[in-house]
Scaffold this motif. Structure first.
Motif, PDB file in Angstrom:
ATOM      1  N   SER A  29       7.270 -46.694  46.437  1.00 30.41           N
ATOM      2  CA  SER A  29       7.677 -48.094  46.560  1.00 30.41           C
ATOM      3  C   SER A  29       7.848 -48.763  45.198  1.00 30.41           C
ATOM      4  O   SER A  29       7.012 -48.600  44.309  1.00 30.41           O
ATOM      5  CB  SER A  29       6.623 -48.845  47.390  1.00 30.41           C
ATOM      6  N   ARG A  30       8.933 -49.503  45.042  1.00 29.13           N
ATOM      7  CA  ARG A  30       9.223 -50.270  43.819  1.00 29.13           C
ATOM      8  C   ARG A  30       9.425 -49.389  42.590  1.00 29.13           C
ATOM      9  O   ARG A  30       9.173 -49.817  41.471  1.00 29.13           O
ATOM     10  CB  ARG A  30       8.107 -51.289  43.537  1.00 29.13           C
ATOM     11  N   PRO A 151       4.824 -45.201  37.250  1.00 26.78           N
ATOM     12  CA  PRO A 151       3.380 -45.384  37.406  1.00 26.78           C
ATOM     13  C   PRO A 151       3.044 -46.473  38.434  1.00 26.78           C
ATOM     14  O   PRO A 151       3.795 -47.441  38.594  1.00 26.78           O
ATOM     15  CB  PRO A 151       2.915 -45.804  36.007  1.00 26.78           C
ATOM     16  N   ARG A 152       1.904 -46.304  39.089  1.00 25.26           N
ATOM     17  CA  ARG A 152       1.500 -47.251  40.135  1.00 25.26           C
ATOM     18  C   ARG A 152       1.333 -48.666  39.599  1.00 25.26           C
ATOM     19  O   ARG A 152       1.731 -49.632  40.254  1.00 25.26           O
ATOM     20  CB  ARG A 152       0.195 -46.773  40.792  1.00 25.26           C
ATOM     21  N   ARG A 171      -4.252 -50.756  49.045  1.00 27.44           N
ATOM     22  CA  ARG A 171      -5.239 -49.682  48.960  1.00 27.44           C
ATOM     23  C   ARG A 171      -5.337 -48.894  50.258  1.00 27.44           C
ATOM     24  O   ARG A 171      -5.447 -47.659  50.238  1.00 27.44           O
ATOM     25  CB  ARG A 171      -6.599 -50.263  48.599  1.00 27.44           C
ATOM     26  N   ASN A 172      -5.325 -49.600  51.386  1.00 24.27           N
ATOM     27  CA  ASN A 172      -5.560 -48.950  52.672  1.00 24.27           C
ATOM     28  C   ASN A 172      -4.301 -48.421  53.336  1.00 24.27           C
ATOM     29  O   ASN A 172      -4.366 -47.449  54.093  1.00 24.27           O
ATOM     30  CB  ASN A 172      -6.247 -49.925  53.630  1.00 24.27           C
ATOM     31  N   ARG A 173      -3.172 -49.065  53.060  1.00 26.04           N
ATOM     32  CA  ARG A 173      -1.949 -48.706  53.764  1.00 26.04           C
ATOM     33  C   ARG A 173      -0.973 -47.930  52.868  1.00 26.04           C
ATOM     34  O   ARG A 173      -0.654 -46.779  53.152  1.00 26.04           O
ATOM     35  CB  ARG A 173      -1.267 -49.968  54.307  1.00 26.04           C
ATOM     36  N   TYR A 174      -0.542 -48.565  51.794  1.00 22.96           N
ATOM     37  CA  TYR A 174       0.535 -47.994  50.985  1.00 22.96           C
ATOM     38  C   TYR A 174       0.059 -46.875  50.063  1.00 22.96           C
ATOM     39  O   TYR A 174       0.635 -45.778  50.047  1.00 22.96           O
ATOM     40  CB  TYR A 174       1.213 -49.098  50.173  1.00 22.96           C
ATOM     41  N   TRP A 175      -0.984 -47.141  49.291  1.00 30.34           N
ATOM     42  CA  TRP A 175      -1.365 -46.161  48.279  1.00 30.34           C
ATOM     43  C   TRP A 175      -1.945 -44.887  48.880  1.00 30.34           C
ATOM     44  O   TRP A 175      -1.715 -43.795  48.358  1.00 30.34           O
ATOM     45  CB  TRP A 175      -2.341 -46.800  47.291  1.00 30.34           C
ATOM     46  N   PHE A 198      11.335 -45.687  33.301  1.00 27.14           N
ATOM     47  CA  PHE A 198      11.625 -46.319  32.010  1.00 27.14           C
ATOM     48  C   PHE A 198      12.995 -45.877  31.480  1.00 27.14           C
ATOM     49  O   PHE A 198      13.719 -46.665  30.873  1.00 27.14           O
ATOM     50  CB  PHE A 198      10.521 -46.003  31.009  1.00 27.14           C
ATOM     51  N   GLU A 199      13.368 -44.619  31.739  1.00 30.02           N
ATOM     52  CA  GLU A 199      14.714 -44.164  31.408  1.00 30.02           C
ATOM     53  C   GLU A 199      15.749 -44.896  32.255  1.00 30.02           C
ATOM     54  O   GLU A 199      16.801 -45.308  31.765  1.00 30.02           O
ATOM     55  CB  GLU A 199      14.835 -42.663  31.640  1.00 30.02           C
TER      56      GLU A 199
END
Length: 209
Positions: A29-30, A151-152, A171-175, A198-199
């Motif tokens: 995500s993102r 990176p997260r 914390r509980n759903r996405y990660w 970053f590239e």
């Protein structure tokens, strides 16, 4: 940028083969998936190559099927956010040869989806973009897959301030779902190409030309 040169060479190679080519844009995500997708569509247009993008987030299920189901939150996000089998049959199985396919499009305000016809006639390259794209049910339908590494903390920083306040949901759903995907399926290893966020950021700003 070297990664984009590889992409362009791959696109030119596949178009010359005179067959429809299915590009996968994977990443958490993102991570910049839509940014890369839009850049690729622009590149295709400049080369007069017919392309189209399909965003998996347009095809999620109603909230009642993915929230408060009795399963753990990460399980809901990974397994229930999409109707995995339906998308395999209606979308992925039909990408190569079909000129029209009928897909469920989700309306967030109405919390319902409606079937719409997607026109793929004359499309030389189809880009499928979404998280968890290299899951076992879908991976084999992709000809070439790019994974965007980000990176997260950077991804979380891209969320709006209101969304960031609900960190327990992350914390509980996405990660947890992301960790499961990365550990179980190892998408970075299986992708044909890995691009750093970053590239991508540098290239999208025009610095990598």
């Amino acid at each position: 940028m070297e990664a984009f040169n590889k992409l362009l060479k791959q696109i030119n190679l596949d178009v010359r083969q005179n067959k429809r080519f299915i590009f996968g844009i994977d990443g958490l995500s993102r991570s910049g998936k839509t940014t890369l997708t839009n850049m690729l569509l622009s590149m295709l247009s400049e080369r007069e190559i017919e392309g189209i993008a399909i965003h998996l987030d347009d095809h999620i299920v109603e909230r009642s099927k993915r929230y408060n189901t009795g399963c753990e939150e990460w399980h809901e996000y990974y397994y229930l956010q999409w109707d995995i089998e339906r998308l395999r049959k209606t979308l992925f199985e039909n990408l190569i040869h079909s000129e029209e396919i009928e897909l469920p499009y989700y309306d967030n305000e109405k919390d319902q989806y409606i079937d719409k016809t997607l026109n793929l006639a004359d499309k030389e390259i189809i880009i499928v973009e979404g998280i968890f794209l290299q899951r076992e049910e879908w991976k084999s339908y992709l000809d070439y897959t790019v994974f965007i590494d980000c990176p997260r903390d950077v991804r979380f920083g891209r969320e709006n301030s209101q969304t960031q306040e609900n960190i327990e949901k992350f914390r509980n759903r996405y990660w947890k779902a992301e960790d499961f995907y990365m550990e179980k399926l190892r998408p970075e290893e299986k992708a044909n190409l890995v691009i750093s966020y970053f590239e991508l950021l540098k290239e999208s700003a025009g610095d990598g030309q």
